[in-house]
Design an enzyme around this catalytic site. Structure first.
Site, PDB file in Angstrom:
ATOM      1  CB  SER A  31      29.895  90.920-123.250  1.00  0.00           C
ATOM      2  OG  SER A  31      29.790  90.539-121.936  1.00  0.00           O
ATOM      3  CG  HIS A  62      34.650  86.905-120.389  1.00  0.00           C
ATOM      4  ND1 HIS A  62      34.585  88.234-120.040  1.00  0.00           N
ATOM      5  CD2 HIS A  62      33.364  86.523-120.557  1.00  0.00           C
ATOM      6  CE1 HIS A  62      33.322  88.622-120.004  1.00  0.00           C
ATOM      7  NE2 HIS A  62      32.561  87.592-120.306  1.00  0.00           N
ATOM      8  CG  HIS A  84      31.945  88.871-114.350  1.00  0.00           C
ATOM      9  ND1 HIS A  84      32.721  88.331-115.339  1.00  0.00           N
ATOM     10  CD2 HIS A  84      31.314  89.943-114.895  1.00  0.00           C
ATOM     11  CE1 HIS A  84      32.565  89.041-116.457  1.00  0.00           C
ATOM     12  NE2 HIS A  84      31.717  90.029-116.206  1.00  0.00           N
ATOM     13  CE1 TYR A  86      29.481  85.385-114.107  1.00  0.00           C
ATOM     14  CE2 TYR A  86      28.657  87.634-113.955  1.00  0.00           C
ATOM     15  CZ  TYR A  86      29.255  86.614-114.686  1.00  0.00           C
ATOM     16  OH  TYR A  86      29.627  86.835-115.978  1.00  0.00           O
ATOM     17  CD  GLU A  87      34.238  84.831-113.509  1.00  0.00           C
ATOM     18  OE1 GLU A  87      35.050  84.008-113.940  1.00  0.00           O
ATOM     19  OE2 GLU A  87      34.355  86.055-113.674  1.00  0.00           O
ATOM     20  CB  ALA A 114      27.088  93.639-122.285  1.00  0.00           C
ATOM     21  CG  MET A 212      25.186  90.576-113.871  1.00  0.00           C
ATOM     22  SD  MET A 212      25.114  88.880-114.440  1.00  0.00           S
ATOM     23  CE  MET A 212      23.422  88.782-115.036  1.00  0.00           C
ATOM     24  CB  SER A 213      30.887  93.918-114.433  1.00  0.00           C
ATOM     25  OG  SER A 213      30.437  94.716-115.510  1.00  0.00           O
ATOM     26  CG  ASN A 236      19.533  92.668-122.510  1.00  0.00           C
ATOM     27  OD1 ASN A 236      20.768  92.658-122.424  1.00  0.00           O
ATOM     28  ND2 ASN A 236      18.756  92.685-121.462  1.00  0.00           N
ATOM     29  CG  HIS A 248      25.407  84.406-121.944  1.00  0.00           C
ATOM     30  ND1 HIS A 248      25.836  85.661-121.553  1.00  0.00           N
ATOM     31  CD2 HIS A 248      26.525  83.715-122.261  1.00  0.00           C
ATOM     32  CE1 HIS A 248      27.153  85.715-121.646  1.00  0.00           C
ATOM     33  NE2 HIS A 248      27.598  84.563-122.076  1.00  0.00           N
TER      34      HIS A 248
END
Ligand code: HPA
Length: 290
Positions: A31, A62, A84, A86-87, A114, A212-213, A236, A248
């Site tokens: 990201s 993206h 990802h 989660y997609e 990120a 998450m990746s 963060n 996000h």
């Protein structure tokens, strides 16, 4: 034939019909870093939807394409937009692009992302070189019939992140005057951010950053014998540390803000990879293998 391998081969043939460029380094942009691909010496661009059967990312912001070109004479392929878990894709689809880039010639995989800071000594805006990872909370991309042409059934994971590439990243950061923290990356499926207790659990398990990746991609690349390195941009502090909700939007803004320094670090590191003996095979070695 194994359907996962069949799909991969179909994608591979579809790409080589359109692109003759042979990359040495595969770079996955996290990201905020998307624009980096437009700043290199671009030789060719291939949108993911021009590759039959290729998983196309659905996350807003993206771009989905491969960019082929040179970073200071080092031939690279860049993933501008990753896929990802989660997609909703199968894990084998999530790592298909990684496998494909190796088949196109890439020996090194440079992963960026990120991530949330789990280590209490970190702060937003820090960069963390990944020294090891915890992928136990996401399905392995290697589950299913092993594809012998790619790698062994039971693959060693002692040194997922290559020591000599880690040295290159350290030296590049030093040279650029960028502080580079080091630590362990843990992957969860997302898409929800972690709960405070999940973040505490991650810290107890030894993680320094959460995302998450990346870890699943490193598993697939390690299986294929790629040399891997990775950097997380800590956008963060992970949930529960600062007692404020996570959004996000905040993550995206922090990633965008860190991007110029991140890009500087990536360029310095890839340039150094091109110069360091034994990191990349020479054109003569490539020739001998044919
Ligand atoms: N958790 C998971 N993924 C992330 C985070 C986080 O806090 N920040 C950026 N990506």
């Amino acid at each position: 034939m194994n359907p996962v391998y069949e799909k991969l081969l179909r994608c591979f043939h579809c790409v080589i019909e359109q692109i003759s460029f042979v990359p040495k380094v595969a770079l996955v942009l996290g990201s905020g870093l998307g624009d980096y691909a437009d700043r290199i010496q671009v030789e060719a661009v291939l949108p993911y939807d021009k590759i039959e059967g290729f998983p196309v990312s659905t996350v807003s912001g993206h771009k989905g394409r491969f960019v082929f070109g040179y970073v200071n004479q080092v031939p690279v392929v860049i993933m501008q937009g990753r896929v990802h878990y989660y997609e909703g894709y199968e894990m084998t689809d999530v790592v298909l692009p990684i496998r494909l880039m190796k088949m196109l010639g890439a020996e090194i995989l440079f992963l960026t992302n990120a991530a949330g800071g789990v280590n209490l000594g970190f702060q937003a805006g820090d960069f963390m070189m990944i020294t090891d990872q915890i992928s136990s909370f996401v399905p392995s991309p290697l589950i299913g019939q092993n594809i012998e042409a790619l790698g062994p059934r039971f693959c060693d994971m002692s040194n997922i992140y290559d020591e000599s590439l880690q040295e290159i990243l350290r030296a590049s950061a030093r040279e650029a005057g960028i502080t580079l923290r080091e630590g362990v990356y843990i992957q969860f499926t997302g898409p929800a951010y972690e709960s405070p207790q999940e973040v505490r659990m991650s810290r107890i398990l030894g993680a320094d950053a959460v995302g998450m990746s990346t870890a699943c991609e490193a598993v697939a690349a390690n299986h294929m014998g790629m040399k891997i390195c990775g950097i997380s941009c800590i956008t963060n502090m992970a949930c529960g540390i600062l007692k404020q909700p996570l959004s996000h939007q905040e993550v995206k803004e922090a990633a965008d803000q860190a991007a110029p320094k991140f890009e500087q670090l990536i360029t310095a590191a890839i340039t150094r990879m091109g110069k360091e003996d034994g990191i990349l095979r020479s054109p003569e070695e490539d020739e001998n293998e044919k």
